[in-house]
Design an enzyme around this catalytic site. Sequence first.
Site, PDB file in Angstrom:
ATOM      1  N   ASP A 147      41.990  19.457 -53.687  1.00 42.11           N
ATOM      2  CA  ASP A 147      41.981  20.797 -53.107  1.00 42.11           C
ATOM      3  C   ASP A 147      42.040  20.690 -51.569  1.00 42.11           C
ATOM      4  OD1 ASP A 147      41.515  23.801 -53.899  1.00 42.11           O
ATOM      5  OD2 ASP A 147      40.079  23.440 -52.295  1.00 42.11           O
ATOM      6  N   TRP A 148      41.177  21.420 -50.844  1.00 38.30           N
ATOM      7  CA  TRP A 148      41.206  21.363 -49.376  1.00 38.30           C
ATOM      8  C   TRP A 148      40.874  19.967 -48.851  1.00 38.30           C
ATOM      9  CZ3 TRP A 148      42.690  23.716 -45.036  1.00 38.30           C
ATOM     10  CH2 TRP A 148      43.164  25.033 -45.133  1.00 38.30           C
ATOM     11  N   TRP A 203      43.054  33.143 -57.749  1.00 37.52           N
ATOM     12  CA  TRP A 203      41.967  32.378 -57.130  1.00 37.52           C
ATOM     13  C   TRP A 203      41.499  33.052 -55.839  1.00 37.52           C
ATOM     14  CZ3 TRP A 203      39.441  27.480 -57.657  1.00 37.52           C
ATOM     15  CH2 TRP A 203      38.961  26.903 -56.478  1.00 37.52           C
ATOM     16  N   ASP A 242      44.439  22.902 -64.874  1.00 41.24           N
ATOM     17  CA  ASP A 242      44.475  23.638 -63.614  1.00 41.24           C
ATOM     18  C   ASP A 242      45.792  24.395 -63.506  1.00 41.24           C
ATOM     19  OD1 ASP A 242      44.226  24.560 -61.035  1.00 41.24           O
ATOM     20  OD2 ASP A 242      44.136  22.585 -60.093  1.00 41.24           O
ATOM     21  N   HIS A 280      40.662  22.497 -62.377  1.00 38.55           N
ATOM     22  CA  HIS A 280      40.858  22.305 -60.938  1.00 38.55           C
ATOM     23  C   HIS A 280      39.911  21.260 -60.365  1.00 38.55           C
ATOM     24  CE1 HIS A 280      42.002  23.343 -56.877  1.00 38.55           C
ATOM     25  NE2 HIS A 280      40.760  23.623 -56.557  1.00 38.55           N
TER      26      HIS A 280
END
Length: 298
Positions: A124-125, A164, A249, A278
């Site tokens: 993710d980030w 999301w 995901d 995710h």
Amino acid sequence: MIKALRTPDDRFKNLVDYPFEPNYVDDLEGYEGLRGHYIDEGSKGAENVFLCLHGEPAWSYLYRKMIPEFVKAGGRVVAPDLLGFGKSDKPIGEDTYTFEFHRNYLIQLIERLDLKNITLVCQDWGGLLGLTLPMDMQRRFKRLIIMNTGLLVEPVIAPAFIEWHDDIVKANPLSLSHFFKQYAPTINEDEANAYAAPFPDSSYLSGVLKFPKIVANPDQVCIETSTRAFSFWKNDWDGETFMAIGMKDKMLGPDVMHFMQGVIRGCPEPMEVPEAGHFVQEFGDTVASAALKQFGLI
């Protein structure tokens, strides 16, 4: 000086499967007075460092299943909480939270701790930021473990991301324990509450609320930096790579990750984790063990 909130320590008492001692830094250049937290497990003299970068809206708790595996293999594990998340201070104003704000903080932390032989572990980030680091610190990075992430080179408008985004930005009120149970359905109530522990009320959520907005509308610095990173991974990366895909995901799952496999030079066939969504790190012990075996470290 940037105004920030600090989550009371008692919010972090007796969290399930999180026995790690806290480490703090509060004097990085440009971040003076902001206290950042990081986990630092294993021997500081270890040959290999595993730098574990969390994403939205998680914190280092996300890596509780991977950290012991890396330490058992003789590694040192550093898992920072980004400012605005976890045990780190949380600037109040959303405008503080830019791509460059987070990226520069990570660069300074790596330099302060003088991390070398780094295996970047990201999702993710953690990847949107972390994948832009090795190109400017090439001598420090050796390996990559990548899970359900990519590079932010343009505004994202995919329906799964919009869902999301709205589940975070438009929720009133935003219950992070509920959010994590929705997007990580294998976790129990105690784990969901641990993910939500850093945020006693909505005043602590500025960083959480800002990340989806950046994805929807990245600034020029983010786009240019990420585009440069895209070229680096495709043409210049010469380290080892392990990829794991959380197959459930809808946002950053198989389609995105198979695309990233084609971007990352020398990336082998990925490990598919059928039950993972995710938050692939919820299956982190299995993923870490497979990565260590591929790298020949166990």
